[in-house]
Design an enzyme around this catalytic site. Structure first.
Site, PDB file in Angstrom:
ATOM      1  N   GLY A  56       2.492  -0.428   3.390  1.00  0.00           N
ATOM      2  CA  GLY A  56       2.822  -1.842   3.397  1.00  0.00           C
ATOM      3  C   GLY A  56       4.267  -2.185   3.666  1.00  0.00           C
TER       4      GLY A  56
ATOM      5  N   GLY B 111       8.116   5.873   7.425  1.00  0.00           N
ATOM      6  CA  GLY B 111       7.645   6.711   6.330  1.00  0.00           C
ATOM      7  C   GLY B 111       8.535   6.573   5.114  1.00  0.00           C
TER       8      GLY B 111
ATOM      9  N   LYS C 111      13.919  -2.040  13.485  1.00  0.00           N
ATOM     10  CA  LYS C 111      13.066  -0.865  13.294  1.00  0.00           C
ATOM     11  C   LYS C 111      13.826   0.336  13.823  1.00  0.00           C
ATOM     12  CE  LYS C 111       9.244   1.412  12.316  1.00  0.00           C
ATOM     13  NZ  LYS C 111       8.711   1.532  10.943  1.00  0.00           N
TER      14      LYS C 111
ATOM     15  N   GLY D 294      12.538   1.472   7.681  1.00  0.00           N
ATOM     16  CA  GLY D 294      12.498   2.891   7.997  1.00  0.00           C
ATOM     17  C   GLY D 294      11.161   3.327   8.558  1.00  0.00           C
TER      18      GLY D 294
ATOM     19  N   THR E  97       5.857  -2.675   6.564  1.00  0.00           N
ATOM     20  CA  THR E  97       6.024  -3.688   7.599  1.00  0.00           C
ATOM     21  C   THR E  97       5.622  -5.067   7.099  1.00  0.00           C
ATOM     22  OG1 THR E  97       5.700  -2.075   9.372  1.00  0.00           O
ATOM     23  CG2 THR E  97       5.313  -4.383   9.925  1.00  0.00           C
TER      24      THR E  97
ATOM     25  N   SER F  96       0.448  -3.223  -1.452  1.00  0.00           N
ATOM     26  CA  SER F  96      -0.937  -3.687  -1.298  1.00  0.00           C
ATOM     27  C   SER F  96      -1.606  -3.676  -2.670  1.00  0.00           C
ATOM     28  CB  SER F  96      -1.696  -2.788  -0.314  1.00  0.00           C
ATOM     29  OG  SER F  96      -3.030  -3.218  -0.152  1.00  0.00           O
TER      30      SER F  96
ATOM     31  N   GLY G 222      -4.602  -6.807   2.342  1.00  0.00           N
ATOM     32  CA  GLY G 222      -5.030  -7.606   3.482  1.00  0.00           C
ATOM     33  C   GLY G 222      -4.085  -8.718   3.863  1.00  0.00           C
TER      34      GLY G 222
END
Length: 238
Positions: A14, A112, A37, A110, A16, A171, A202
């Site tokens: 989660g 990961g 990014k 980042g 992003t 999430s 979601g």
């Protein structure tokens, strides 16, 4: 804060969507926002990347991507396999610093976890955060296993003298199990930093207008929102 580094305890947890939520809240308050990014892996040149997804969800942010590699691997490995130059911490820091001269807030996402390698010398997002002197938000999953990875990430940040702003649950399930509910109390303890939000599972599939309207309710005041950790814990039965 002008630059905020957003990392995770792993991949696909989660980051992003959390970055997009922070951006949406900042934009709603009238701030200008850039999303950087550091390295995008696992996508073709014509596919939408994480920075593009942030713009789709959050709105009018400036997006920047330092490198893109086709294999879905750690950036250092993906760069080596593609025969392309790697992204290095100094490059990340320089790009973020330049964006910070033109924007009120720069979000550096980042790839990961915190210590995923960007180059053959072992450069990481933690190194870039050190160069920037920027606070770090850690995005963590809700359920079983998250305490160990979150504490390890927090310990690494502290060992480098970096500021851990807090933890965001990337999430939050519709029907949280016992482990997830208990982790609402345990995560800030193992991190030594507050919970700064919980995004519903979601959230990234919401229509952008709904995402932007809801984002403040997912994030704590330190990130510009209205989310209250104590109220959330009480409501979720932790």
């Amino acid at each position: 804060m002008t630059v905020l580094v957003i990392t995770g305890t792993g991949t696909e947890i989660g980051k992003t969507v959390t970055t997009a939520a922070v951006a949406a809240v900042a934009l709603a308050s009238g701030r200008t926002v850039a999303v950087l990014k550091a390295a995008q892996t696992g996508l073709r040149p014509d596919e939408r990347g994480d920075a593009d997804e942030c713009a789709r969800l959050a709105g009018a942010v400036t997006t920047a991507e330092l490198a893109r590699y086709p294999d879905p691997l750690a950036p250092a490995t993906a760069a080596r396999r593609a025969g392309r130059p790697p992204v290095r911490p100094h490059g990340i820091a320089e790009a973020a610093a330049k964006l910070a001269t033109e924007h009120d807030l720069v979000l550096v996402e980042g790839a990961g976890g915190l210590l995923v390698r960007f180059d053959a010398e072992g450069g990481t997002l933690a190194d870039a955060a050190e160069l920037l002197g920027a606070p770090v938000v850690v995005v963590a999953p809700a359920g079983l296993g998250t305490l160990n990875s979150t504490e390890l990430t927090a310990r690494e940040l502290r060992s480098r003298g970096l500021s851990l702003a807090g933890v965001v649950i990337g999430s939050w399930p519709d029907s949280p199990d016992l482990a997830a509910r208990c982790n609402l109390a345990d995560l800030p303890q193992v991190a030594g930093a507050p919970l700064l939000g919980a995004l519903p599972a979601g959230a990234g599939s919401l229509a952008p207008v709904d995402f932007r309207a809801s984002a403040p309710s997912w994030l704590a005041p330190r990130l510009g929102g209205t989310w209250d950790a104590e109220e959330f814990r009480g409501r979720e039965g932790a």
